[in-house]
Every structure is written in structure tokens, then in C-alpha cells.
Design an enzyme around this catalytic site. Structure first.
Site, PDB file in Angstrom:
ATOM      1  N   ASP A  58      -6.090  -3.825  -7.984  1.00  0.00           N
ATOM      2  CA  ASP A  58      -7.277  -3.014  -7.191  1.00  0.00           C
ATOM      3  C   ASP A  58      -8.116  -2.432  -8.356  1.00  0.00           C
ATOM      4  OD1 ASP A  58      -5.730  -2.517  -5.258  1.00  0.00           O
ATOM      5  OD2 ASP A  58      -4.674  -0.274  -6.549  1.00  0.00           O
ATOM      6  N   LYS A  91       3.766   1.824  -4.019  1.00  0.00           N
ATOM      7  CA  LYS A  91       3.552   0.123  -4.847  1.00  0.00           C
ATOM      8  C   LYS A  91       4.231   0.548  -5.865  1.00  0.00           C
ATOM      9  CE  LYS A  91      -1.942   0.778  -3.703  1.00  0.00           C
ATOM     10  NZ  LYS A  91      -2.471   0.594  -3.631  1.00  0.00           N
ATOM     11  N   THR A 144       0.730  -0.572   0.512  1.00  0.00           N
ATOM     12  CA  THR A 144      -0.153   0.347  -0.086  1.00  0.00           C
ATOM     13  C   THR A 144       0.351   1.365   0.007  1.00  0.00           C
ATOM     14  OG1 THR A 144      -2.058   1.029   0.743  1.00  0.00           O
ATOM     15  CG2 THR A 144      -0.429  -0.335   2.849  1.00  0.00           C
ATOM     16  N   LYS A 180      -0.699  15.543 -14.980  1.00  0.00           N
ATOM     17  CA  LYS A 180      -0.528  14.666 -14.911  1.00  0.00           C
ATOM     18  C   LYS A 180      -1.804  13.918 -15.512  1.00  0.00           C
ATOM     19  CE  LYS A 180       0.796  14.670  -9.960  1.00  0.00           C
ATOM     20  NZ  LYS A 180       0.747  14.321  -8.659  1.00  0.00           N
TER      21      LYS A 180
HETATM   22  P1  ATR Z   1      -2.543   8.487  -4.525  1.00  0.00           P
HETATM   23  O1  ATR Z   1      -1.866   7.269  -5.255  1.00  0.00           O
HETATM   24  O2  ATR Z   1      -3.246   8.399  -3.133  1.00  0.00           O
HETATM   25  O3  ATR Z   1      -3.323   8.881  -5.593  1.00  0.00           O
HETATM   26  P2  ATR Z   1      -0.784  10.089  -5.348  1.00  0.00           P
HETATM   27  O4  ATR Z   1      -0.273  10.250  -5.853  1.00  0.00           O
HETATM   28  O5  ATR Z   1       0.434  12.140  -3.920  1.00  0.00           O
HETATM   29  O6  ATR Z   1      -1.748   9.604  -4.218  1.00  0.00           O
HETATM   30  O7  ATR Z   1      -2.286  11.458  -5.862  1.00  0.00           O
HETATM   31  C1  ATR Z   1      -3.124  12.494  -4.957  1.00  0.00           C
HETATM   32  C2  ATR Z   1      -4.348  12.669  -6.076  1.00  0.00           C
HETATM   33  O8  ATR Z   1      -4.525  13.456  -4.998  1.00  0.00           O
HETATM   34  C3  ATR Z   1      -4.289  13.979  -6.873  1.00  0.00           C
HETATM   35  O9  ATR Z   1      -4.453  13.422  -8.213  1.00  0.00           O
HETATM   36  C4  ATR Z   1      -3.793  14.893  -6.022  1.00  0.00           C
HETATM   37  O10 ATR Z   1      -3.454  15.870  -6.925  1.00  0.00           O
HETATM   38  P3  ATR Z   1      -2.211  16.666  -7.334  1.00  0.00           P
HETATM   39  O11 ATR Z   1      -1.310  15.316  -8.940  1.00  0.00           O
HETATM   40  O12 ATR Z   1      -2.273  17.971  -8.268  1.00  0.00           O
HETATM   41  O13 ATR Z   1      -1.492  16.559  -6.466  1.00  0.00           O
HETATM   42  C5  ATR Z   1      -4.876  14.838  -5.817  1.00  0.00           C
HETATM   43  N1  ATR Z   1      -4.720  16.343  -4.470  1.00  0.00           N
HETATM   44  C6  ATR Z   1      -3.929  15.647  -2.811  1.00  0.00           C
HETATM   45  N2  ATR Z   1      -4.243  17.014  -2.694  1.00  0.00           N
HETATM   46  C7  ATR Z   1      -5.060  17.670  -2.978  1.00  0.00           C
HETATM   47  C8  ATR Z   1      -5.538  19.279  -3.004  1.00  0.00           C
HETATM   48  N3  ATR Z   1      -5.439  20.000  -2.047  1.00  0.00           N
HETATM   49  N4  ATR Z   1      -6.326  20.297  -3.938  1.00  0.00           N
HETATM   50  C9  ATR Z   1      -6.518  18.957  -4.783  1.00  0.00           C
HETATM   51  N5  ATR Z   1      -6.523  18.185  -5.373  1.00  0.00           N
HETATM   52  C10 ATR Z   1      -5.544  17.149  -4.473  1.00  0.00           C
END
Ligand code: ATR
Length: 272
Positions: free
Chosen positions: A102, A65, A61, A155
């Protein structure tokens, strides 16, 4: 006794040990399943040691990953597509199989709920690891339109290069659009900190179903927000967790556990 564990950081709140212990008992498998807290800079050493001590498999987790993907010697097609591994299996001949269950878990849960993405309009929020694990299986359901919105638009644009069907939007652009979505799936980590994505409330209507990949004992803020605005249905990711666990279990033990029963028990436990 064959040893398995969930490896992550943090990992203390993981429900995987409860799920796999129920699976083992219902399928009469002799195995134990624990939690393995992995230092952020010591993935390889931690897994090597677990394997050396007779470990047969791991669930992986956050945030390992992608490292697990590199660690595997053989990747399943699903893992290759997701570029991430949530299940490792250590074979006696030294082969390390990396799989990603997943996406299967998510689609298993969608079917459990009686939802159907075929020919429907979907909005996916977030473009991180969680989204990548489920994106291909979602597209396989042949939805009509799939919008992808993310704070960091680059992204989402990178994913569009791989999946040309995606319609990419910033939150501002999306909030100016007049699309009626059938399903909205929150794949961000915002619910972990009790925050909402910057989504206009006009997208919530009586026919929309909303899903949050996160889960907690209470509905996430996103799910409560949508429900209060009149969404038809609002569901969290607990079912997805059970679904992905069931396929990992099958990979390790060769038997399919009764996931739906375990889901009901787990929901009860979470509320208790
Ligand atoms: P995970 O593996 O859980 O998907 P991650 O790769 O860090 O974790 O991705 C988190 C997601 O939540 C991303 O889409 C992130 O947006 P960014 O690509 O812009 O970072 C989004 N996210 C996290 N915090 C955020 C915030 N405060 N506002 C908007 N999007 C957020």
C-alpha cells in the site's frame, strides 16, 4: 492456470480483478484473478481452502489486513513496519509470504502526480489501518512537518510513540492552529459515507494539494469541498490502488507491469 484473488468483506466492488487481468494480458502471464468474499469470522478457513485448491496468492482488503499479518509465516520488512498485510504469496514449500504494498502504491501515485513531500508541511487525517500502511513511506520522503489529526486522539498518540516526528492534534486544536499545509491527505473512511472531516476551510488555499485515499466514479465529497474552496489539486486513491497492485503482481509473477497505462484505462472504465 495459477489462481489469485482479492479477499475481503465486502469485495464485490473491488477493481483489483480488472487491474490484474490487464496486467496479466500486457505481460503475457497465464493466470486468473477473482474475488473471494470472506465471512467475517472465517479468515483462516477461507484462505486455507483457497490455498488447498491451488491458489498462489491473495490481495487482502478490509477488514482482514491484520489477520493476514498473523497468517503469514514470513513477513517483509514493509509488512512488519505497517503491522498489516495486503498481499499473500503461497510458495510450493509451504512458506506464506506476507507483504504490504500500500505504501509503495501511494508513493508511486504521488510521483505520478509530480508531487513531492520533501521539506513540505503535511496534514494527515485519520489514524486507522489505511494511514498505518502509508505512514512510514511518507516519513521516508523527509517532509518538514507532519501533523496527524484523528477523532480518537489516543490512536494518534500511540502512533507518535513509534514515530516521534508526528505532531498530534485533535480537530479542535488543529482548527485553532495557523499552519499553512502544502499537502492534506484524508486517510479516514469518511468518504465512504459521503461525510467530511471536521477541518476548518482556512486550510484550503491555492497552493495546497489534497488527496483522498478513497475513490469513486465521481470525486469524493472531500475532494469536491477542497476544489470548490480553491485547492491547487485534488486527487483520489485510484492511482494508489493501481500502484499497490503492480507491486503485488511483481511479487507473485516476477515481472513489473506497466501501471501508468492501466491507470488511464481504469479511470476511463470508472467514468463509463
Ligand atoms: P481504515 O482501515 O479504512 O483506516 P479504520 O481503521 O476503521 O479503517 O479507520 C477509520 C478512520 O476513519 C479512523 O481514523 C477513524 O477515526 P477514529 O480513530 O476516531 O475511529 C476515522 N473515522 C471514521 N468515521 C469517522 C467519523 N464519523 N468522524 C471522524 N473520523 C472518523
Amino acid at each position: 492456470m495459477d489462481k489469485y484473488a482479492v479477499l475481503g468483506n465486502p469485495v464485490e466492488h473491488s477493481k483489483s480483478p480488472v487491474i490484474h487481468t490487464m496486467f496479466a494480458s500486457s505481460t503475457k502471464q497465464q493466470m486468473e484473478y477473482g474475488r473471494l468474499l470472506c465471512p467475517l469470522d472465517a479468515f483462516k478457513e477461507t484462505v486455507d481452502t483457497f490455498k488447498k485448491n491451488g491458489g498462489k496468492g491473495l490481495n487482502i482488503t478490509v477488514p482482514f489486513k491484520e489477520e493476514a499479518y498473523q497468517y503469514a509465516t514470513t513477513l517483509t520488512p514493509r509488512a512488519k513496519i505497517a503491522k498489516a498485510v495486503n498481499t499473500l504469496k503461497f510458495n510450493d514449500d509451504g512458506e506464506i509470504i506476507g507483504d504490504n504494498t500500500d505504501g509503495y502504491g501511494f508513493i508511486w501515485d504521488i510521483k505520478r502526480l509530480g508531487w513531492d513531500f520533501n521539506n513540505k508541511k503535511l496534514l494527515l487525517i485519520g489514524a486507522g489501518g489505511a494511514l498505518k500502511g502509508i505512514l512510514f513511506p511518507i516519513l521516508e520522503q523527509e517532509p518538514k512537518e507532519v501533523y496527524l489529526v484523528n477523532r480518537t486522539i489516543q490512536k494518534a498518540l500511540d502512533l507518535q510513540k513509534q514515530y516521534s516526528k508526528l505532531i498530534v492534534r485533535s480537530f479542535e486544536e488543529l482548527n485553532g492552529d495557523e499552519v499553512v499545509f502544502d499537502y492534506i491527505i484524508n486517510c479516514t473512511s469518511l468518504s465512504l459515507t459521503n461525510q467530511l472531516p471536521n477541518l476548518d476551510k482556512k486550510f484550503i488555499h491555492k497552493n495546497v494539494c489534497v488527496y483522498d485515499l478513497m475513490y469513486a466514479s465521481e470525486p469524493t465529497r472531500f475532494l469536491s469541498w477542497a476544489k470548490n474552496l480553491g485547492a491547487q489539486d485534488a486527487q483520489d486513491g485510484l492511482g494508489m490502488l493501481v500502484g499497490q497492485a503492480a507491486l503485488s503482481f511483481k511479487l507473485w509473477r516476477g515481472v513489473i507491469p506497466e501501471a501508468a497505462e492501466v491507470f488511464i484505462k481504469l479511470r476511463e472504465l470508472l467514468h463509463a
